[in-house]
Scaffold this motif. Sequence first.
Motif, PDB file in Angstrom:
ATOM      1  N   UNK A  46      -0.593 -50.728  53.147  1.00  0.00           N
ATOM      2  CA  UNK A  46      -0.020 -51.011  52.014  1.00  0.00           C
ATOM      3  C   UNK A  46       0.945 -49.861  51.380  1.00  0.00           C
ATOM      4  N   UNK A  47       0.413 -48.352  51.825  1.00  0.00           N
ATOM      5  CA  UNK A  47       1.182 -47.450  51.566  1.00  0.00           C
ATOM      6  C   UNK A  47       2.447 -47.413  52.248  1.00  0.00           C
ATOM      7  N   UNK A  48       2.430 -47.899  53.487  1.00  0.00           N
ATOM      8  CA  UNK A  48       3.744 -47.883  54.235  1.00  0.00           C
ATOM      9  C   UNK A  48       4.676 -48.936  53.642  1.00  0.00           C
ATOM     10  N   UNK A  49       4.203 -49.922  52.942  1.00  0.00           N
ATOM     11  CA  UNK A  49       5.218 -50.763  52.276  1.00  0.00           C
ATOM     12  C   UNK A  49       5.731 -50.315  50.959  1.00  0.00           C
ATOM     13  N   UNK A  50       5.147 -49.293  50.320  1.00  0.00           N
ATOM     14  CA  UNK A  50       5.573 -48.993  48.986  1.00  0.00           C
ATOM     15  C   UNK A  50       6.299 -47.615  49.181  1.00  0.00           C
ATOM     16  N   UNK A  51       6.331 -46.777  50.103  1.00  0.00           N
ATOM     17  CA  UNK A  51       6.930 -45.358  50.194  1.00  0.00           C
ATOM     18  C   UNK A  51       8.680 -45.861  50.269  1.00  0.00           C
ATOM     19  N   UNK A  52       9.313 -45.080  50.022  1.00  0.00           N
ATOM     20  CA  UNK A  52      10.905 -45.372  49.875  1.00  0.00           C
ATOM     21  C   UNK A  52      11.648 -44.541  50.910  1.00  0.00           C
ATOM     22  N   UNK A  54      10.684 -42.773  55.102  1.00  0.00           N
ATOM     23  CA  UNK A  54       9.502 -42.528  56.083  1.00  0.00           C
ATOM     24  C   UNK A  54       8.826 -41.133  55.813  1.00  0.00           C
ATOM     25  N   UNK A  55       9.830 -40.040  55.108  1.00  0.00           N
ATOM     26  CA  UNK A  55       9.223 -38.789  55.163  1.00  0.00           C
ATOM     27  C   UNK A  55       8.261 -38.552  53.943  1.00  0.00           C
ATOM     28  N   UNK A  56       8.286 -39.877  53.007  1.00  0.00           N
ATOM     29  CA  UNK A  56       7.177 -39.566  51.784  1.00  0.00           C
ATOM     30  C   UNK A  56       5.824 -39.753  52.695  1.00  0.00           C
ATOM     31  N   UNK A 249       8.284 -47.054  61.143  1.00  0.00           N
ATOM     32  CA  UNK A 249       9.440 -46.369  62.000  1.00  0.00           C
ATOM     33  C   UNK A 249      10.614 -47.344  61.852  1.00  0.00           C
ATOM     34  N   UNK A 250      10.567 -48.532  61.046  1.00  0.00           N
ATOM     35  CA  UNK A 250      11.618 -49.382  60.764  1.00  0.00           C
ATOM     36  C   UNK A 250      12.031 -49.178  59.353  1.00  0.00           C
ATOM     37  N   UNK A 251      11.433 -48.442  58.597  1.00  0.00           N
ATOM     38  CA  UNK A 251      12.002 -48.340  57.186  1.00  0.00           C
ATOM     39  C   UNK A 251      13.168 -47.257  57.366  1.00  0.00           C
ATOM     40  N   UNK A 252      14.161 -47.758  56.564  1.00  0.00           N
ATOM     41  CA  UNK A 252      15.326 -46.621  56.326  1.00  0.00           C
ATOM     42  C   UNK A 252      15.101 -45.988  54.789  1.00  0.00           C
ATOM     43  N   UNK A 253      15.827 -44.959  54.586  1.00  0.00           N
ATOM     44  CA  UNK A 253      15.819 -44.517  53.136  1.00  0.00           C
ATOM     45  C   UNK A 253      16.272 -45.429  52.177  1.00  0.00           C
TER      46      UNK A 253
END
Length: 683
Positions: A46-52, A54-56, A249-253
Motif C-alpha cells: 500500500x505504501x508503494x501505491x501512495x508514494x509520489x 520512488x525516492x520517497x 520500479x515502474x513508478x515515475x515522479x
Amino acid sequence: MNRNLAKLAVPIGVVGIVLLLVVPVPAGVLDFLLIISIMLALVTLLTTMFVKRPLDFSVFPSLLLVATLFRLGLNVASTRLVLSDGYAGQVIEAFGHVAIGGSIIIGFVIFLILVVIQFVVVTKGAERVAEVGARFTLDAMPGKQMAIDADLNAGLITDAQARARRAEVSAEADFYGAMDGASKFVKGDAIAGIVIIIINLIGGIAIGMLQRGLEIGEALNTYALLTIGDGLVTQIPALLMAVSTGIIVTRSNAEDDLGSSASTQLTQSRNALMIAGSAAIGMAFIPGMPLIPFVLVGGALFLVAQRVKANKAAELKKLEEAEVEVATGAQPITTEGLIEQMRVHALEILLSSDLVDIVSDASDDLLARVRALRRKIAMDLGVVVPPVRTRDSVELPSSTYVIRIAGVEAGRGIAPQGKVLALGDALDNLPGQATVDPVFGLSGKWVPSEMRHSAEMMGATVIDRVSVVVTHLSSIISANAARLLTREDVRVLTEGVKQVNPSAVDELVPSLLSLAEIQRVLQGLLAEQIAINDLPRIYESLSLRAKVSNDPEGLIEAARLALGPALVSNYLEGNDLRVIMIDPLLEQSMLEGLRPSDQGTQILMNQNSLEAVLGSLRESVDKLEANGQSAVLVCAPALRPAIRRLVSAQSDGLPVLSYQEVTSANVNIETVGVVRVTESISS
C-alpha cells in the motif's frame, strides 16, 4: 524514547530473525510472527501505491532484504514444527484447510499457480524493469549534473539548491542500483518456496510413515495440509512484496499517488470509455455469454463517460467566464485599479496563452525561480531587482514569451509546451524544431520531453522551458542593470550603508553629492557590469573625489580605482592577466586629442585613423579568440572612459581597464597584443 526504540527496532528484529533459524519457536509465537509477516507485506504494498516518487520510499531495497530473510526464517521455524510435531499453529492449518477445500490436488494446483504468478510474471518483470531503470539512470547522470551546473552558473538556483539536486540525482542512481540487486532477493525467495514445500512434503510423509507409523494415505493428508498451508502463508507475503517491487520500479515522479493518477488518466478520454461500454454491451448478446454482468459493466462505463463529459463542460464554462470577465473588465472600476493598470512596470514577462502553465507548475514554478534569480543578482551585482510582473497576453503567438523593461520589449523567445531545449552539435537524428539559444547564441532543438534521455545520451545539454525563460531574463537584467537602478533604490542602499558605516554616508550625502549624482555614478558602474555591493568603499572614494570635482566621469573613475583589485580579479587566469596595450605614440596622440563634451570626454581623430585603430584592435582580439583566449585593453586613466565608449560598439564585451586599476592588484601582466596604426592622427 520513541526515536531510540525506532533505531533499535530493525537491529533487534534482524537478530531475532537469525535466532529463528536456530531456536525452536512455539506454535503460538509462530502464528503471531506469520501475521506480522503478512501485514508487513500488505503495508509495504500500500505504501508503494501512495508514494509520489520512488525516492520517497528509498528504504525499500533494504526493507525487501529484511522481509525476505524474515520469511525464510519463518519457513525454517514452521518446517521444524511440521516435521517434529505434525502441527505448526492455527494460521498454517487454517490456510491449508481453505486452500485444499477437501481436495489435496486442488490445494497443490492453487499453490503452484501462485508460485508461477510470482516467479514467472511479477518477479521476472520487476527484475527486468529494475535492471533497465538502473542502467538508464546511471547513463543519464552526466547530463543531469551538467543541467544542474548550467542552472547554477545562470543564477537560476542557489548553491544549496544545487547541492540538494546533486544529492537527489546521486540518491536516484543509488536507489535504482539497489533495486536491481534487491530484485534478485525476490527471485531467490520464490525458488526457496518451491524447494521448501517439496522438502516439507517428502520429509513429512517419511516421518509420518517411519516414525509415527501412519499409513501413506493418512500421512499424505496430514502433511499435505500442513505443507500447503505453510507454503501459502509464506508465498502470499512474498507475492505482495514482489508486486510492491514491480510497482516501485515502474513508478515515475508524479504529483499524485498511484490511485489518483490511474483514475485521472484512465478517465481522460470520453471516447475510449464510450467504445469500451459499447463493446461490453455488444458482447452481452453473443450466444452463451452472461447478459447481466456485461450489461452492468457496459452501463457503468457509459455513466463514467457521461460524468467525464459533464466535468469537462463545467471546466470549460469556468474558463470562458474568466476570459469574458477579463476581456470585458467586469471587475468594478476604481481609481486605484485604473492607476495600477496605467502603471509601467520595471520588469515584465508576457506569456502566450499556452505558456501560462509554467507559472503554476508544481515541479518547476516560474515565480519561485524568478525569486531565486532576484536574490542571485542582488548577491552578484549588489542591486535589488524590482519585482517581476508575470501575465498572459492573447496577442502573442503560440509558445512565445516577451521580456519587457519599463514597458519596452527587451527580449523575446519561445518555449513550446511539452518540449525541452537540447543544445549541442549532433542533434540531427532527434525530432524537433531547430532554434538558437537567445542568450549564448548556441544552436539547438526543441525536442519532445520524452526524448530528454535520448538527447542527453547524445551529449546534448538539455534545459527545461522554465530554465530557458529564467536564463534569458537573467541575461537581460544583467545587461540593463543600470536602467533598473532607481533613485529610491539608491536611497535604500544608502540607508543600509549608514547602518554599518555612518561616517562614509554622513560625509558624502548631502553635503558633497546628492542622491541623483550618486545614482549616476552607480549606474555608470553597472553599465560596465561592475558589482556595487561594496558600497562603503565606493562612498569613501566618492567623498575624496567630490571635494575636487563633481564631474560624473571623474567620480566613476574614482570609484573604479577603489574597486581595482576586485575588477582585475574577474579577468584573471590563475594569477596572470593578459592585456592588449596601445602603442605609446598612439596613446600620446590620443591624449592630445582628448576633448570634454556633454556625453563625457571624447577623442578627436579623423575617420581613417579611427578605422585603423579599431581594425588593429579587432585583429588582436580575433587572434586571441582563435586560440581560445581572452584579454583586456589597458590604457592611461584619462583615456579609459573615451576609449571604452569608442570600442564598446565594436568589440562586444571587451573590458577596458586603466593602468592604475591593473597595477592596484598584485598580478602577473602578460602583453598579448599592441594596437598600432600607421596613419597620422589629427585633431
